[in-house]
Write an enzyme that holds these catalytic residues in place. Structure first.
Site, PDB file in Angstrom:
ATOM      1  N   HIS A 134      -2.937  10.829   6.813  1.00  0.00           N
ATOM      2  CA  HIS A 134      -1.957   9.779   7.111  1.00  0.00           C
ATOM      3  C   HIS A 134      -0.907  10.173   8.141  1.00  0.00           C
ATOM      4  O   HIS A 134      -0.094   9.332   8.556  1.00  0.00           O
ATOM      5  CB  HIS A 134      -1.259   9.295   5.836  1.00  0.00           C
ATOM      6  CG  HIS A 134      -0.707  10.378   4.952  1.00  0.00           C
ATOM      7  ND1 HIS A 134       0.150  11.352   5.406  1.00  0.00           N
ATOM      8  CD2 HIS A 134      -0.885  10.616   3.622  1.00  0.00           C
ATOM      9  CE1 HIS A 134       0.481  12.144   4.400  1.00  0.00           C
ATOM     10  NE2 HIS A 134      -0.132  11.724   3.307  1.00  0.00           N
ATOM     11  N   ASP A 150       0.866  -1.182   0.000  1.00  0.00           N
ATOM     12  CA  ASP A 150       0.000   0.000   0.000  1.00  0.00           C
ATOM     13  C   ASP A 150       0.902   1.231   0.000  1.00  0.00           C
ATOM     14  O   ASP A 150       2.073   1.152   0.394  1.00  0.00           O
ATOM     15  CB  ASP A 150      -0.921   0.009   1.228  1.00  0.00           C
ATOM     16  CG  ASP A 150      -1.903   1.176   1.185  1.00  0.00           C
ATOM     17  OD1 ASP A 150      -2.735   1.215   0.258  1.00  0.00           O
ATOM     18  OD2 ASP A 150      -1.838   2.061   2.063  1.00  0.00           O
ATOM     19  N   HIS A 176      -4.692   3.991   7.541  1.00  0.00           N
ATOM     20  CA  HIS A 176      -4.127   5.065   6.716  1.00  0.00           C
ATOM     21  C   HIS A 176      -2.635   5.239   6.968  1.00  0.00           C
ATOM     22  O   HIS A 176      -2.096   6.343   6.835  1.00  0.00           O
ATOM     23  CB  HIS A 176      -4.873   6.383   6.926  1.00  0.00           C
ATOM     24  CG  HIS A 176      -6.291   6.338   6.445  1.00  0.00           C
ATOM     25  ND1 HIS A 176      -6.628   6.068   5.139  1.00  0.00           N
ATOM     26  CD2 HIS A 176      -7.467   6.510   7.115  1.00  0.00           C
ATOM     27  CE1 HIS A 176      -7.944   6.080   5.014  1.00  0.00           C
ATOM     28  NE2 HIS A 176      -8.472   6.333   6.190  1.00  0.00           N
ATOM     29  N   ASP A 186      -2.202  -0.672   6.449  1.00  0.00           N
ATOM     30  CA  ASP A 186      -3.184  -1.058   5.433  1.00  0.00           C
ATOM     31  C   ASP A 186      -2.701  -2.262   4.624  1.00  0.00           C
ATOM     32  O   ASP A 186      -3.504  -3.101   4.194  1.00  0.00           O
ATOM     33  CB  ASP A 186      -3.480   0.116   4.501  1.00  0.00           C
ATOM     34  CG  ASP A 186      -4.318   1.199   5.179  1.00  0.00           C
ATOM     35  OD1 ASP A 186      -4.748   0.960   6.319  1.00  0.00           O
ATOM     36  OD2 ASP A 186      -4.518   2.269   4.580  1.00  0.00           O
TER      37      ASP A 186
END
Length: 465
Positions: free
Chosen positions: A327, A277, A419, A424
């Protein structure tokens, strides 16, 4: 309350009554509008009746889809989830309330399966604890020996490495089970030692060259009766105890692993997956940049502890404050981080020889491919998308966000890890591990089977992006 058979009977009675009402209503309309022209009356009745029949059919189909088809799909998905993953998914009895006793029956069967699974799980947990204790003893023993130990199969792929070996392998990239040793050491020097070992059938001491110029190790090759060999690397620099997060890593099933070469026919569980990710400066791949890459590996259907990437990336442009709120990554945090060339190169090496997996993969891959020429990398890995896998297993009409998928599979993402690229990626990997047996339960046992099925849901990704 009506029984299921009575509900179905009344449903068809409604269809018959609606059809008759439309027929007589159309005839009345035609005759009342054209009392002196029988042919015109029939034409008008036919046209109006046809439109009315199409409308009532569409309405009946929508009603049937909502109260019968979708609830059955949800019940089937929850049953498969329980059967193949052991997750105690709550059966949605409310949406299936028009299906009579079916939902309570499914709930009863699921509960019986769960109770049986719990008994089995207790026995497995006891045996697992015993094996974990033995593994801890072996790890402690190898820690005291100033020799880096690597076990490889006949195809020169890594089957086991200890903490000391992890430090040596890390000089050529992130250590990876099932990776070729030639990803970490000079192929010519290693093959020369292997050639002498195979010829004599005895241990061989030799100088092993690293990939970086001037990097050299004192090494010993030991042949194994079961096939494969051990690579022992000696040296004073190995006397330091290994990092606590680098225990003994192994999968002995890889000893008998032989690459097939035909990806489409390879069983799903035989594939190596790199699940990743990214976090970015924004949502536009053509102009925004990556600020973090997280990745983990799945080998033989399980996530390999310790084999991961958690890399901040300097995007070369300011990170908007609104994005930092999502994030938590700021300009200060990435000031000394590597740029996309170094970060993408490290991830590319980490994903070598594997299937890349992501949730909404086209989005993340677009950022990497945009810089492919600058990084001198070719992103030709096979790719799986967990959005499409979710659609295959749970139906295209369901919600397929990462949160929704994890909720269906009983996966909890800690709030502090949501996030973040690694958080993730781990959640996506957990979901993939649970979905693999479900896919097999649907008859999709090879990579080719899954790709053929996911192509039917490609429109989902177009809508997401």
């Amino acid at each position: 309350m009506f029984s299921l058979r009575t509900r179905v009977f009344l449903f068809f009675c409604l269809m018959a009554a609606s059809g008759m009402a439309i027929l007589w209503g159309a005839l009345w309309l035609g005759v009342s509008r054209n009392p002196d022209d029988l042919q015109g009356a029939m034409v008008l009745a036919g046209i109006s009746g046809s439109f009315a029949l199409v409308a009532i059919t569409a309405a009946v189909w929508l009603l049937f889809d909502e109260i019968v088809v979708k609830p059955i799909q949800r019940l089937a998905a929850s049953m498969r989830t329980r059967a193949h993953t052991g997750v105690e998914v709550e059966v949605d009895t409310h949406s299936a309330r028009f299906l009579g006793d079916l939902a309570p029956a499914v709930h009863a069967v699921s509960k019986r399966i769960s109770d049986s699974a719990m008994d089995t799980a207790r026995a497995v947990a006891s045996e697992t604890a015993r094996l974990a204790e033995e593994k801890a003893r072996l790890t402690a023993l190898l820690t005291e020996i100033p020799v880096a130990t690597v076990l490889a199969n006949a195809a020169n792929q890594i089957v086991l490495y200890d903490g000391q070996a992890a430090e040596v392998l890390a000089q050529g990239g992130v250590p990876r089970l099932n990776a070729p040793l030639f990803d970490y050491f000079d192929e010519q020097s290693l093959r020369a030692g292997l050639g002498r070992m195979h010829k004599t059938g005895m241990d061989q001491r030799f100088k092993l060259q690293g990939l970086e110029q001037g990097l050299e190790f004192d090494a010993v090759l030991k042949p194994l009766d079961a096939g494969g060999y051990m690579l022992l690397i000696e040296g004073e620099t190995l006397r330091t105890a290994p990092d606590a997060t680098r225990p003994l890593v192994y999968d002995f099933e890889l000893l008998s692993h032989q690459p097939t070469g035909d990806l489409a026919s390879t069983p799903l569980r035989s594939l190596v997956y790199t699940v990743f990710d990214t976090e970015t400066t924004g949502l536009l791949p053509h102009k925004d940049e990556i600020v973090q890459i997280g990745a983990v590996r799945i080998v033989n259907g399980r996530m390999v502890a310790g084999e991961e990437i958690n890399q901040l990336v300097n995007p070369g442009i300011p990170i908007p404050a609104s994005t930092t709120q999502v994030h938590g990554i700021s300009d200060r945090m990435v000031a000394d981080a590597p740029d996309i060339v170094r970060a993408a190169g490290r991830f590319h090496h980490f994903a070598r020889g594997s299937v890349i997996v992501a949730h909404n993969a086209p989005f993340d891959m677009a950022f990497l491919r945009r810089h492919a020429e600058r990084c001198q990398l070719t992103w030709d890995h096979p790719i799986l998308d967990t959005v499409l896998l979710s659609a295959v297993l749970f139906g295209a009409s369901e919600t397929h966000t990462l949160d929704a998928l994890c909720a269906r599979l009983g996966i909890e993402i800690p709030a502090k890890h949501r996030h973040t690229a690694l958080g993730d990626a781990i959640a996506t990997a957990d979901a993939l591990v649970k979905m693999l047996p479900m896919l097999e339960g649907h008859g999709m046992r090879t990579f080719g089977d899954v790709i053929e099925e996911t192509r039917r849901h490609g429109r989902l990704l177009q809508d997401l992006n």
